[in-house]
Design a protein around this motif. Structure first.
Motif, mmCIF file in Angstrom:
data_model
loop_
_atom_site.group_PDB
_atom_site.id
_atom_site.type_symbol
_atom_site.label_atom_id
_atom_site.label_comp_id
_atom_site.label_asym_id
_atom_site.label_seq_id
_atom_site.Cartn_x
_atom_site.Cartn_y
_atom_site.Cartn_z
ATOM 1 N N ASN A 7 -9.674 -4.399 3.869
ATOM 2 C CA ASN A 7 -10.054 -4.030 5.240
ATOM 3 C C ASN A 7 -9.303 -4.898 6.246
ATOM 4 O OD1 ASN A 7 -11.881 -2.097 4.377
ATOM 5 N ND2 ASN A 7 -13.608 -3.520 4.349
ATOM 6 N N GLY A 8 -8.671 -4.273 7.212
ATOM 7 C CA GLY A 8 -7.913 -5.002 8.221
ATOM 8 C C GLY A 8 -6.479 -5.285 7.821
ATOM 9 N N TRP A 9 -6.092 -4.866 6.625
ATOM 10 C CA TRP A 9 -4.730 -5.083 6.136
ATOM 11 C C TRP A 9 -4.059 -3.732 5.912
ATOM 12 C CZ3 TRP A 9 -2.759 -10.088 4.914
ATOM 13 C CH2 TRP A 9 -3.686 -11.126 5.079
ATOM 14 N N VAL A 10 -2.744 -3.701 6.021
ATOM 15 C CA VAL A 10 -1.988 -2.477 5.741
ATOM 16 C C VAL A 10 -0.885 -2.793 4.743
ATOM 17 C CG1 VAL A 10 -2.468 -1.428 7.972
ATOM 18 C CG2 VAL A 10 -0.447 -2.845 7.699
ATOM 19 N N SER A 11 -0.518 -1.812 3.977
ATOM 20 C CA SER A 11 0.509 -2.009 2.959
ATOM 21 C C SER A 11 1.903 -1.856 3.549
ATOM 22 C CB SER A 11 0.333 -1.010 1.819
ATOM 23 O OG SER A 11 0.683 0.301 2.253
ATOM 24 N N LEU A 12 2.866 -2.321 2.797
ATOM 25 C CA LEU A 12 4.273 -2.149 3.176
ATOM 26 C C LEU A 12 4.582 -0.672 3.432
ATOM 27 C CD1 LEU A 12 7.256 -3.701 1.221
ATOM 28 C CD2 LEU A 12 7.239 -1.300 1.758
ATOM 29 N N ALA A 13 4.101 0.196 2.549
ATOM 30 C CA ALA A 13 4.376 1.629 2.704
ATOM 31 C C ALA A 13 3.805 2.161 4.012
ATOM 32 C CB ALA A 13 3.786 2.391 1.515
ATOM 33 N N GLU A 14 2.610 1.710 4.378
ATOM 34 C CA GLU A 14 1.988 2.184 5.615
ATOM 35 C C GLU A 14 2.720 1.673 6.850
ATOM 36 O OE1 GLU A 14 -2.674 2.604 4.237
ATOM 37 O OE2 GLU A 14 -1.831 0.602 4.568
ATOM 38 N N ILE A 15 3.238 0.443 6.772
ATOM 39 C CA ILE A 15 4.010 -0.087 7.906
ATOM 40 C C ILE A 15 5.303 0.700 8.080
ATOM 41 C CG2 ILE A 15 5.364 -2.070 8.680
ATOM 42 C CD1 ILE A 15 3.168 -3.856 7.586
ATOM 43 N N CYS A 16 5.976 0.991 6.979
ATOM 44 C CA CYS A 16 7.215 1.766 7.067
ATOM 45 C C CYS A 16 6.942 3.153 7.635
ATOM 46 C CB CYS A 16 7.864 1.864 5.688
ATOM 47 S SG CYS A 16 8.478 0.279 5.045
ATOM 48 N N ASP A 17 5.792 3.716 7.268
ATOM 49 C CA ASP A 17 5.435 5.068 7.715
ATOM 50 C C ASP A 17 4.762 5.051 9.085
ATOM 51 O OD1 ASP A 17 5.367 7.862 7.184
ATOM 52 O OD2 ASP A 17 3.232 7.706 6.720
ATOM 53 N N GLU A 18 4.358 3.848 9.540
ATOM 54 C CA GLU A 18 3.662 3.665 10.820
ATOM 55 C C GLU A 18 2.317 4.388 10.868
ATOM 56 O OE1 GLU A 18 6.663 2.864 14.354
ATOM 57 O OE2 GLU A 18 7.068 4.815 13.465
ATOM 58 N N LYS A 30 -11.911 10.297 5.840
ATOM 59 C CA LYS A 30 -10.605 9.629 5.852
ATOM 60 C C LYS A 30 -9.730 10.246 6.941
ATOM 61 C CE LYS A 30 -10.968 6.874 2.178
ATOM 62 N NZ LYS A 30 -10.755 5.411 2.217
ATOM 63 N N VAL A 31 -9.169 9.397 7.797
ATOM 64 C CA VAL A 31 -8.308 9.878 8.879
ATOM 65 C C VAL A 31 -7.049 9.017 8.956
ATOM 66 C CG1 VAL A 31 -10.193 10.816 10.262
ATOM 67 C CG2 VAL A 31 -9.512 8.421 10.541
ATOM 68 N N LEU A 32 -5.984 9.609 9.461
ATOM 69 C CA LEU A 32 -4.732 8.867 9.652
ATOM 70 C C LEU A 32 -4.721 8.218 11.025
ATOM 71 C CD1 LEU A 32 -2.007 11.240 8.146
ATOM 72 C CD2 LEU A 32 -2.586 8.953 7.344
ATOM 73 N N ARG A 33 -4.366 6.935 11.052
ATOM 74 C CA ARG A 33 -4.259 6.230 12.310
ATOM 75 C C ARG A 33 -2.952 5.442 12.339
ATOM 76 N NH1 ARG A 33 -10.490 4.136 13.196
ATOM 77 N NH2 ARG A 33 -11.340 6.206 13.710
ATOM 78 N N ALA A 34 -2.529 5.104 13.550
ATOM 79 C CA ALA A 34 -1.273 4.377 13.709
ATOM 80 C C ALA A 34 -1.365 3.000 13.063
ATOM 81 C CB ALA A 34 -0.946 4.239 15.193
ATOM 82 N N ALA A 35 -0.239 2.551 12.503
ATOM 83 C CA ALA A 35 -0.154 1.225 11.867
ATOM 84 C C ALA A 35 0.980 0.456 12.526
ATOM 85 C CB ALA A 35 0.079 1.369 10.362
ATOM 86 N N TYR A 36 0.668 -0.174 13.658
ATOM 87 C CA TYR A 36 1.654 -0.956 14.397
ATOM 88 C C TYR A 36 1.188 -2.398 14.498
ATOM 89 C CZ TYR A 36 3.174 3.665 16.075
ATOM 90 O OH TYR A 36 3.602 4.972 16.149
ATOM 91 N N PHE A 37 2.127 -3.329 14.479
ATOM 92 C CA PHE A 37 1.787 -4.718 14.727
ATOM 93 C C PHE A 37 1.358 -4.880 16.174
ATOM 94 C CE2 PHE A 37 4.344 -5.402 10.902
ATOM 95 C CZ PHE A 37 3.557 -6.329 10.230
ATOM 96 N N PHE A 153 11.581 -2.518 10.316
ATOM 97 C CA PHE A 153 11.960 -2.597 11.724
ATOM 98 C C PHE A 153 12.285 -1.237 12.340
ATOM 99 C CE2 PHE A 153 12.887 -7.079 10.606
ATOM 100 C CZ PHE A 153 12.186 -7.705 11.619
ATOM 101 N N PHE A 154 12.746 -0.279 11.524
ATOM 102 C CA PHE A 154 13.243 0.979 12.104
ATOM 103 C C PHE A 154 12.455 2.217 11.695
ATOM 104 C CE2 PHE A 154 17.010 -1.869 11.811
ATOM 105 C CZ PHE A 154 17.154 -2.084 13.174
ATOM 106 N N HIS A 155 11.640 2.142 10.646
ATOM 107 C CA HIS A 155 10.734 3.237 10.268
ATOM 108 C C HIS A 155 11.466 4.573 10.125
ATOM 109 C CE1 HIS A 155 7.762 0.259 11.523
ATOM 110 N NE2 HIS A 155 8.400 0.179 12.670
ATOM 111 N N THR A 156 12.549 4.561 9.407
ATOM 112 C CA THR A 156 13.402 5.753 9.422
ATOM 113 C C THR A 156 13.864 6.205 8.049
ATOM 114 O OG1 THR A 156 15.314 6.701 10.559
ATOM 115 C CG2 THR A 156 15.577 4.498 9.650
ATOM 116 N N GLY A 157 13.374 5.577 6.979
ATOM 117 C CA GLY A 157 13.847 5.955 5.657
ATOM 118 C C GLY A 157 15.062 5.156 5.230
ATOM 119 N N SER A 158 15.801 5.681 4.303
ATOM 120 C CA SER A 158 16.925 4.976 3.707
ATOM 121 C C SER A 158 17.997 4.608 4.734
ATOM 122 C CB SER A 158 17.564 5.851 2.630
ATOM 123 O OG SER A 158 18.798 5.308 2.207
ATOM 124 N N PRO A 159 18.589 3.396 4.612
ATOM 125 C CA PRO A 159 19.699 3.019 5.495
ATOM 126 C C PRO A 159 20.968 3.828 5.242
ATOM 127 C CG PRO A 159 19.332 1.345 3.819
ATOM 128 C CD PRO A 159 18.181 2.293 3.726
#
Length: 393
Positions: A7-18, A30-37, A153-159
């Motif tokens: 609770n209160g933590w987000v995974s790497l995958a969720e941060i990349c997906d925002e 269960k609902v989707l919400r924004a995951a921003y710092f 940093f860019f939330h855009t998939g593969s470089p």
């Protein structure tokens, strides 16, 4: 069984997906919400802790024997980091990935992609198989780190997901990643035209790329141009930590509400910089390579003035107003070290804890390690005659 409460933590995958999947307290659904710092400082802190995790891992001879982003968790408010995957760790250069259990994604280092995609050749003995197989290593971890931080940093998939790959039809994830490993081009390579980002698919990359300082752009170019196939050239954990410390020091938060990296400050004719919102002046103190921006309310840190280049949290200096002369600001030493101040008229003074040096054009200061930092503006400011009282700011 881990006692970690997610609770209160987000995974790497969720941060990349925002986005994160949470339980609504009112409906229980269960609902989707924004995951921003919550802030850029928290975001930089999270990336720093991630790099430090791999540094400590490698110091113990261990590596991450997976490509799953689900084992890494971050606190969005503070940037605090937690790893939840001890069973996924292994000895460096020992364990090889299993083709049947490994997903082909952008996190997989090129050498592993090619190794897993190839049909095993006939070997004379089991020892030969051990000799030639690709293993999880410090270098594969460093590739994983670079791809993760790119998405972080860019939330855009593969470089490598530019026009060249988007316009090509792949029959499977394996075929796609094998193409990336052999023929992929970093989509933000300087002068690159063949694999440029695609609008509608990589809009966040196009939007965010120039929002970050050039030092971050160059690090990713090093990771995916030099280090794409030459694994020994991949940025190390220490390289990332040094970069992130510099980014933390470069990010400015003004009392007027302005927040941004220093490139967004307005350049003045005399060499100072100004807040674009309220006009507050920043004076550049430089050692020839780096700079420290001095302004009312700013702080100096151990990584800038002391013996620990990674300590971005310990305050060692304060920019304060002179008690005797309003409008005159100086750098006050709040560290345990002794600095040395060089005044425009040639005077030298030691600056122990509790004392300081006025911010004047032509002044220099040697911090704890003896490196000299200078303030030299293009236009000479009105000369002031200092006295002993001005040593204490």
């Amino acid at each position: 069984m881990s006692a970690f409460n997610k609770n209160g933590w987000v995974s790497l995958a969720e941060i990349c997906d925002e986005r994160q999947l949470v339980t609504d307290v009112e409906t229980g659904k269960k609902v989707l919400r924004a995951a921003y710092f919550s802030s850029m400082n928290a975001m930089i802190e999270g990336a720093y802790q991630f790099a430090r995790f791999f540094e400590e891992l490698h110091q113990n001879g261990k590596v991450y024997c997976s490509i799953s982003p689900e084992a890494f968790y971050f606190n969005l408010k503070s940037g605090a980091f937690h790893f939840e995957g001890e069973e996924l760790l292994g000895e460096a250069y020992v364990q090889a990935p299993d083709a049947e259990k490994t997903d082909f994604t952008e996190f997989l280092a090129p050498e592993l992609v090619e190794s897993l995609a190839e049909e095993p050749e006939e070997q004379e003995s089991p020892e030969d198989v051990e000799t030639f197989r690709e293993c999880y290593s410090f270098e594969t971890d460093r590739y994983f780190m670079a791809v993760y931080l790119f998405e972080y940093f860019f939330h855009t998939g593969s470089p490598f997901e530019g026009k060249k790959m988007v316009n090509r039809c792949f029959l499977s994830p394996e075929e796609k990643e094998l193409f990336r490993a052999k023929e992929g081009r970093f989509c933000m390579e300087p002068g690159e035209e063949e694999n440029i980002p695609v609008k509608g698919i990589q809009d966040k990359l196009i939007q965010y790329w120039n929002e970050y300082p050039e030092i971050l752009q160059k690090m990713f170019q090093k990771a995916f141009l030099d280090g794409g196939r030459l694994r020994e050239l991949r940025p190390t954990e220490v390289d990332w930590k040094q970069l992130l410390v510099r980014m933390a020091m470069d990010y400015k938060s003004c009392h007027c509400g302005f927040h941004g990296f220093s490139y967004r400050l307005l350049q003045k004719e005399n060499g100072t910089l100004a807040c674009p919102k309220c006009g507050k002046i920043y004076y550049p103190l430089t050692n020839g390579l780096d700079r420290i921006l001095l302004a009312e309310g700013e702080k100096l840190y151990e990584c800038q003035t002391g013996r620990n280049p990674m300590d971005k949290d310990t305050v060692t200096g304060l920019i304060v107003e002179n008690r005797q002369k309003k409008g005159l600001y100086g750098i006050k030493n709040v560290s345990q070290g002794v600095w040395r101040g060089f005044y425009p008229d040639g005077k030298l003074k030691d600056i122990p804890n509790g004392q300081g040096i006025p911010i004047w054009n032509g002044m220099s200061v040697r911090f704890e390690l003896g490196e000299e930092w200078n303030l030299s503006l293009v236009q000479q400011t009105e000369e002031r005659k200092e006295d002993e009282d001005e040593q204490t700011v």
